[in-house]
Design a protein around this motif. Structure first.
Motif, PDB file in Angstrom:
ATOM      1  N   ASN A  62       0.913  -1.264  -0.011  1.00  0.00           N
ATOM      2  CA  ASN A  62       0.086   0.085  -0.266  1.00  0.00           C
ATOM      3  C   ASN A  62       0.939   1.227   0.121  1.00  0.00           C
ATOM      4  N   ASN A  63       1.834   1.268  -0.805  1.00  0.00           N
ATOM      5  CA  ASN A  63       2.771   2.368  -0.977  1.00  0.00           C
ATOM      6  C   ASN A  63       3.438   2.796   0.381  1.00  0.00           C
ATOM      7  N   LYS A  64       3.571   1.848   1.133  1.00  0.00           N
ATOM      8  CA  LYS A  64       4.377   1.952   2.176  1.00  0.00           C
ATOM      9  C   LYS A  64       5.379   0.914   2.744  1.00  0.00           C
ATOM     10  N   VAL A  65       6.452   1.382   3.354  1.00  0.00           N
ATOM     11  CA  VAL A  65       7.394   0.527   3.642  1.00  0.00           C
ATOM     12  C   VAL A  65       7.728   0.721   5.177  1.00  0.00           C
ATOM     13  N   GLU A  66       7.961  -0.603   5.838  1.00  0.00           N
ATOM     14  CA  GLU A  66       8.328  -0.464   7.386  1.00  0.00           C
ATOM     15  C   GLU A  66       9.509  -1.104   7.617  1.00  0.00           C
ATOM     16  N   LEU A  67      10.473  -0.327   8.180  1.00  0.00           N
ATOM     17  CA  LEU A  67      11.692  -0.679   8.564  1.00  0.00           C
ATOM     18  C   LEU A  67      12.154  -0.589  10.050  1.00  0.00           C
ATOM     19  N   SER A  68      12.886  -1.595  10.616  1.00  0.00           N
ATOM     20  CA  SER A  68      13.179  -1.482  12.104  1.00  0.00           C
ATOM     21  C   SER A  68      14.603  -0.710  11.973  1.00  0.00           C
ATOM     22  N   HIS A  69      14.731  -0.145  13.409  1.00  0.00           N
ATOM     23  CA  HIS A  69      15.865   0.812  13.516  1.00  0.00           C
ATOM     24  C   HIS A  69      17.181   0.044  13.093  1.00  0.00           C
ATOM     25  N   GLN A  70      17.260  -1.068  13.153  1.00  0.00           N
ATOM     26  CA  GLN A  70      18.543  -1.857  12.730  1.00  0.00           C
ATOM     27  C   GLN A  70      18.794  -1.762  11.250  1.00  0.00           C
ATOM     28  N   ASN A  71      17.738  -1.601  10.394  1.00  0.00           N
ATOM     29  CA  ASN A  71      17.962  -1.548   8.982  1.00  0.00           C
ATOM     30  C   ASN A  71      17.495  -0.144   8.328  1.00  0.00           C
ATOM     31  N   SER A  72      18.100   0.907   9.079  1.00  0.00           N
ATOM     32  CA  SER A  72      17.715   2.201   8.677  1.00  0.00           C
ATOM     33  C   SER A  72      18.704   2.539   7.451  1.00  0.00           C
TER      34      SER A  72
END
Length: 715
Positions: A62-72
């Motif tokens: 949905n045109n959104k990406v979620e990343l963790s703080h370790q994969n910034s």
């Protein structure tokens, strides 16, 4: 042709003309080509802790990406959908959240972002054909970088709660600290006020005791005098004895109240000395044996060893034994009372025990657990009248002395009280003192000593603010002494300076100037420093005695007292002064006699030593002076005739003329021993009017004529 315009069917110019000919213009063709939309092809994220990793493709939802703080750290790839346009396309991007500026990348279709902070970002990218202007159309992608667990909203909420709690705790602690400081200050002030109040109470009790002891002196003193009268009938003597015993009971009760109050207010201090406890136990036991008037009661004294030396408070132990013995006498109408001093060892600790055992009525089990409570009185049928503070006082004093008091009792069989002292206890926190004691032998010596003054009688100065006691002492001694009286210390000091009495008897508690200050004045003035001072006091404690002895007092007598005791004390003091005077004025014949004289002089007051040294120096400097009288020496000493006379009389038991002759005889003896001068020359050198007078004085002094002395010396 030249100037011809070539247009297409829509009127757009796409041919140019040159030399009248039209040709094809490709730029005009490109401007009319529509740019394909930009599509984000993929996102590859990398582990921050391992930058060399190949990366991981992140799905776009949905045109959104979620990343963790370790994969910034990640790379975004994008491209136009028409691959035929790719060689002519240029790109521009912006990352909202980092800024709003658009960055042109040319034909580069890959952007890498490194170590972005957790948060929400919007990546936007747009494209244009080369040489075309930038349009407003763009493709966006929402990028959410999740924070670490310690930066999540619930973690921050927890932090906020913790901070609030910490602040609340700090504020509460600070508030409690302020409250505690306020309470401590309040308690400190209250403690100071309580201490002042306790001191005032103690002073009040002391004054009351003093006031009660004063009339008791007027009761017991005359009673003792009456009992000493051999002309009294047995019936009268018995009645007077009953009155005396009742007065003594009242005195003991007053003493108990004072001692109990001192221990209750913690004003009693432990003052120990290294003494033989056996002597004290025997002394108290003998006293009760002598006072025992019940023929059916036998008092026994058992001492394991006569040499039981340890540290103890003489006054406290005396009070404890007195209370235990008086209780034993009270509750033992028939049988035996045993006072025992023994030593034992328990668990490796050595104890010295003092026990009082009787065969009296005993104590019930119900009362046994309460007998050391203040004001407690048992309800048994043998319960005697009392205040209920005697055994409470014993317990308090035992605790103060770091000792234990134990009791064993059985009804109708008797009781046993045991005081246990740690033998090797040195009491490091107590005051260690050597108390100057007045031996009781003084009280038994009733020899009357006469120190003659110019008027033929010794002079006694009585300083007492109570008129009745003052008159009682005056009337008791007016036949033997010339008695002077003063109502306070200031008046007494004035009389002492003018009259120079042979002895001063002073109360301690007086207005204007008390007895301690009066004693200090007397001992610090050369005119009066030789006068013995006896202090009368209702405050019979070691501290009071030390204060008096420090001021120079020669003796203490506790109120109430009898005239016989006071007379005995006066006689002993004057007798000791007479002996001392005889030693220091004697002429030594051996080195041991000279050493004895020097030791006696050291026992004198420093001012008295200086006085004798000055008078002796004046006499020796004017030895050849024939008429050396009181006036001459008094003028040299800057003293009145009467003061000088009484001072020399008090110190040497001689008149001024006798003392002058004594010094001259001493010098004459020294000149005779030198063998350089004749008797006539020696007579002149020592200020005698003739050789015959010198011979006579020499014979009176040494019991032989000078010639006889020389013959004995030569032999």
């Amino acid at each position: 042709m030249d100037g011809a315009v070539c247009k297409d069917d829509n009127g757009n110019l796409f041919f140019g003309s040159q030399n009248g000919a039209c040709y094809f213009n490709p730029e005009h063709i490109i401007e009319n080509v529509q740019i394909a939309p930009v599509k984000i092809t993929n996102i590859k994220s990398y582990d921050n802790s391992n930058p060399s990793s190949k990366g991981t493709i992140v799905p776009i939802t949905n045109n959104k990406v979620e990343l963790s703080h370790q994969n910034s750290t990640f790379t975004i790839s994008f491209s136009v959908m028409d691959f035929s346009q790719t060689p002519q396309v240029e790109y521009a991007y912006t990352m909202e959240g980092l800024g709003k500026t658009w960055f042109e990348t040319g034909d580069e279709n890959r952007i890498t972002f490194r170590n972005l902070e957790p948060g929400e970002y919007t990546f936007k990218v747009k494209a244009k054909m080369r040489n075309q202007p930038w349009g407003n159309k763009f493709t966006s992608l929402q990028i959410i970088i999740a924070p670490p667990i310690w930066l999540t909203w619930y973690a921050k909420l927890l932090y906020a709660i913790l901070i609030i709690l910490i602040l609340f705790g700090i504020l509460r602690f600070y508030k409690r600290k302020l409250a505690l400081e306020s309470r401590l200050n309040l308690e400190h002030h209250q403690h100071e006020n309580d201490q002042k109040l306790n001191n005032e109470r103690l002073r009040f009790y002391t004054n009351i005791t003093h006031e009660l002891r004063t009339p008791l002196t007027l009761i017991l003193g005359p009673l003792e005098d009456l009992l000493a009268d051999k002309t009294l009938s047995p019936r009268q003597a018995n009645k007077i004895s009953i009155i005396r015993d009742s007065a003594n009971r009242l005195l003991n009760l007053i003493n108990q109240i004072l001692e109990f109050r001192k221990t209750e207010t913690e004003n009693r201090k432990l003052k120990v000395g290294y003494h033989n406890l056996a002597l004290l136990v025997q002394e108290i036991g003998i006293k009760y044996k002598e006072l025992n008037q019940n023929a059916e009661v036998n008092i026994h004294i058992q001492v394991d060893t006569q040499d039981t030396k340890l540290y103890y408070d003489h006054e406290i132990i005396t009070i404890i034994i007195d209370n235990l013995m008086s209780n034993a006498v009270k509750y033992t109408p028939k049988g035996d009372i045993t006072l025992t001093l023994a030593s034992n060892e328990e668990n490796g600790v050595k104890y010295t025990t003092i026990s009082v055992e009787d065969t009296g009525h005993g104590i019930s089990k119900e009362s046994l657990n309460h007998i050391f409570e203040r004001y407690y009185q048992g309800k048994g049928k043998y319960q005697a009248s009392g205040s209920g503070i005697g055994l409470a006082l014993v317990k308090s004093l035992a605790d103060l002395h770091q000792a234990t008091i134990e009791v064993e009792s059985e009804v109708e069989k008797g009781s046993k009280f045991t005081l246990k002292l740690i033998t090797e206890n040195t009491y490091p926190n107590a005051e260690h003192q050597v108390v100057k004691e007045v031996h009781k032998s003084e009280e038994n010596n009733e020899q009357t000593i006469s120190i003659e003054t110019e008027d033929g009688k010794p002079i006694i100065l009585i300083v007492e603010d109570n008129r009745d006691i003052r008159e009682y002492v005056r009337s008791s001694f007016e036949e033997m002494y010339e008695v002077l009286t003063a109502a306070d210390g200031k008046e007494g000091w004035d009389i002492a300076q003018n009259q120079i009495p042979n002895i001063i008897i002073s109360d301690i508690m007086m207005p204007v100037m008390d007895g301690i200050e009066l004693c200090r004045h007397i001992k610090e003035d050369m005119r009066t420093s030789h006068i013995p001072v006896i202090l009368l006091t209702a405050k019979d404690t070691l501290q009071d005695k030390e204060e008096g002895y420090a001021a120079g007092a020669d003796s203490f007598i506790t109120k109430p007292f009898s005239a016989r005791l006071l007379n005995s004390r006066i006689n002993n003091i004057l007798e000791n002064r007479r002996k001392t005077a005889g030693v220091i004025t004697s002429i030594p014949e051996t080195e041991s006699e000279q050493e004895n004289i020097e030791n006696e002089r050291k026992n004198l007051n420093k001012l008295d030593q200086e006085f004798l040294d000055k008078v002796t120096a004046i006499i020796e400097e004017n030895l050849c002076m024939e008429k050396m009288d009181v006036a001459f020496i008094a003028d040299k000493m800057c003293m009145s005739h009467s003061t000088l006379y009484r001072k020399i009389k008090g110190l040497t038991e001689m008149t001024v003329n006798e003392y002058v002759r004594k010094i001259k005889m001493k010098k004459g003896m020294e000149l005779i021993n030198e063998g350089k001068y004749s008797l006539a020359e020696i007579s002149d050198l020592t200020g005698f009017s003739s050789v015959a007078y010198f011979r006579q004085c020499f014979k009176d002094e040494y019991g032989m004529a000078p010639t006889e002395y020389l013959k004995r010396k030569q032999n």
